[in-house]
Enzyme design. Structure first.
Site, PDB file in Angstrom:
ATOM      1  N   HIS A  47      30.532  33.104  26.106  1.00 14.42           N
ATOM      2  CA  HIS A  47      29.758  34.108  26.467  1.00 14.42           C
ATOM      3  C   HIS A  47      28.976  34.016  27.769  1.00 14.42           C
ATOM      4  CE1 HIS A  47      29.108  34.026  21.834  1.00 14.42           C
ATOM      5  NE2 HIS A  47      29.615  32.620  22.584  1.00 14.42           N
ATOM      6  N   LYS A  55      31.439  40.447  55.244  1.00 18.21           N
ATOM      7  CA  LYS A  55      31.708  40.351  53.741  1.00 18.21           C
ATOM      8  C   LYS A  55      33.531  40.075  54.056  1.00 18.21           C
ATOM      9  CE  LYS A  55      30.591  42.053  50.578  1.00 18.21           C
ATOM     10  NZ  LYS A  55      31.058  43.083  50.510  1.00 18.21           N
ATOM     11  N   SER A  69      34.921  44.702  55.225  1.00 12.49           N
ATOM     12  CA  SER A  69      34.154  46.054  55.064  1.00 12.49           C
ATOM     13  C   SER A  69      33.830  46.608  56.374  1.00 12.49           C
ATOM     14  CB  SER A  69      32.564  45.356  54.534  1.00 12.49           C
ATOM     15  OG  SER A  69      31.839  46.340  53.955  1.00 12.49           O
ATOM     16  N   GLU A 127      40.481  41.830  42.852  1.00 11.88           N
ATOM     17  CA  GLU A 127      40.126  43.545  42.320  1.00 11.88           C
ATOM     18  C   GLU A 127      41.615  44.992  41.845  1.00 11.88           C
ATOM     19  OE1 GLU A 127      36.883  44.811  44.805  1.00 11.88           O
ATOM     20  OE2 GLU A 127      36.545  42.582  45.674  1.00 11.88           O
TER      21      GLU A 127
END
Length: 520
Positions: free
Chosen positions: A213, A340, A334, A347
């Site tokens: 969970h 970043k 980025s 992804e």
């Protein structure tokens, strides 16, 4: 294991790790053009006017009964050469096998066969050299190759389509292509499995929190987590192998749908193309696309597994988790935020799974309402499958790259391990070993956890008197069960996260994947 390069996937079919083109005996060492033909020498196609701009449409090979040619819009809408040229190698393989069979059965002469085989060889070389012009007015890969062969060798080429239809021809080509694609995907899965096992070996003793969970649950060894994906991928391999076995039957010779009255030998062509056997039912041979659906489903399941791996690693790379640091070679930055460092490849693995699943839905919808036997709708089965295979191949490749270029932050992980009372279940097992029913032990440990929560401490920080206040079953040996290290050591069931169990699992995969772990 070296990955198979699919960088040119959209231009050429997948390489077969199993075999060259099937051999055909009795090929002449040199080509003798048929008498009476002036422009049938095996010169470059450009010299014969084949390569270059098409100034006018030619009569269709099927156009005998038609008085008008199709309109430009119809031709553009119905053509498939823009994508099915990917099947060229398999189309040529099938045609060679068919020509050899026709000659053996006396349906064409040996001279015709030899002209066809050498002509097909020349066309294949022209295609691979990028010197072959694919003509839209010739509709598809089959007609382009047959028409080019006719331009090259004349009358013998017109005999090649004896006892064959584009219906059984495309079904044969597509099965051959899918078979090779499956072999390539399996090789890439094995490469990813090897990368994951090697990553596990580099972090063999690292304990990480296991989750249910998305809440901390129990301590587990990192190799145990990584081997979870290895197991999932192995089931994927099994699905591909099963699919390959079922698709490996030959439609060639089924013709349009009813077979033929000519004395062909379908077993000969099936054997030459390394199929298990010819398909038993000629209608089924041209109308079946189960192999496409099954292959697409296998791709979708693999995509889901890779997406879950991607999600886990994206989460672990976040500042909040900080479990892993991908190297710069598998990260992006980025355009506006200079600090970043993003795990973009994983992804995209997660995102591209949607394409693969969508392709499966497309194919299921395509087939759901079709009558027997062949329908032109089947032309639409190629692009989703081509895209699905190309996407899965890329997802597997980049996942392997990521696994080889990621570091686990041992110190960060170790500092976070005390949070979440990960040893609570092991403490409950301790009470069971003392003779307490599990439901009672669950209640006792739950009350101790409540004490820890109120004090902001760990279970192993409670003294024996505090534990005995809840249950007098506790003894001094309880501390051998507390703490994540002790907890992991207590796991002993088959397949568990115990050190000995995980070592056994690692040994199994090292042997199965033939991984060399020792260094010179």
């Amino acid at each position: 294991m070296e990955a198979i390069d699919l960088s040119s996937f959209s231009q050429s079919p997948l390489p077969s790790p199993r075999r060259p083109n099937p051999p055909f005996r009795n090929r002449p060492r040199s080509f003798v053009p048929p008498s009476g033909s002036k422009s049938r020498r095996l010169e470059p196609l450009r010299a014969m006017g084949h390569v270059g701009e098409t100034t006018s449409k030619e009569t269709k090979l099927w156009g005998g009964r038609f008085e008008e040619s199709v309109t430009e819009k119809v031709e553009k809408f119905t053509e498939s050469i823009s994508f099915d040229k990917l099947l060229y190698k398999h189309d040529i393989m099938g045609s060679k096998a068919h020509a050899a069979m026709l000659a053996k059965q006396g349906l064409i002469t040996e001279s015709d066969r030899d002209s066809i085989l050498l002509g097909l060889d020349a066309i294949e070389k022209q295609i691979e050299a990028g010197e072959f012009i694919w003509r839209t007015d010739r509709e598809d890969v089959h007609m382009n190759i047959e028409a080019a062969l006719t331009d090259m060798i004349g009358e013998p080429a017109k005999k090649l389509h004896t006892a064959r239809s584009r219906n059984d021809q495309v079904a044969t080509d597509f099965r051959l292509w899918c078979r090779d694609a499956i072999d390539t995907i399996i090789a890439k899965i094995k490469h990813l499995q090897t990368s994951l096992v090697m990553l596990a070996l580099r972090n063999e003793a690292l304990i990480v929190p296991g989750y249910t969970h998305l809440q901390r649950a129990q301590p587990v060894l990192l190799p145990h987590v990584l081997l979870t994906y290895v197991e999932q991928l192995e089931r994927d391999v099994g699905r591909y192998i099963d699919c390959r076995e079922r698709l490996n039957f030959c439609p060639l010779g089924a013709c349009a749908l009813a077979g033929t009255g000519l004395p062909i030998d379908r077993f000969m062509t099936a054997n030459a193309l390394e199929f298990t056997a010819p398909m038993r039912n000629s209608i089924d041979a041209v109308s079946d696309r189960d192999f496409v659906l099954e292959f697409s489903f296998a791709n979708s399941t693999t995509a889901i597994h890779l997406s879950r791996l991607g999600e886990e690693w994206v989460l672990w790379a976040s500042e909040e988790f900080g479990f892993i640091t991908p190297s710069d070679s598998v990260s992006t930055g980025s355009s506006i935020m200079p600090q970043k460092k993003n795990p973009d490849p994983m992804e995209l693995v997660r995102g591209k799974s949607a394409r693969v699943i969508g392709n499966l839905v497309t194919l299921l919808t395509l087939c759901k309402g079709l009558t027997l036997a062949y329908n032109r709708d089947f032309q639409e089965d190629k692009e989703p499958m081509f895209d699905s295979v190309k996407t899965i191949a890329g997802m597997l490749d980049v996942s392997s790259e990521f696994a080889q270029n990621v570091a686990f932050n041992h110190d960060r992980i170790s500092k976070t391990l005390p949070a979440g009372h990960l040893d609570a279940t092991t403490l409950a097992d301790y009470l069971v070993k003392k003779g307490m029913p599990f439901r009672s032990s669950h209640d006792v440990v739950g009350r101790l956890v409540a004490v820890c929560v109120s004090r902001g401490c760990e279970l192993q920080r409670l003294n024996l008197e505090e534990m005995k206040a809840v249950s007098d079953v506790f003894e001094e040996d309880v501390y051998e069960f507390l703490g994540v290290e002790n907890s992991v050591r207590k796991f002993s069931s088959y397949g568990s996260t115990g050190s000995a169990c995980v070592a056994e699992q690692l040994g199994y995969w090292i042997q199965k994947l033939q991984i060399i772990t020792s260094t010179a």
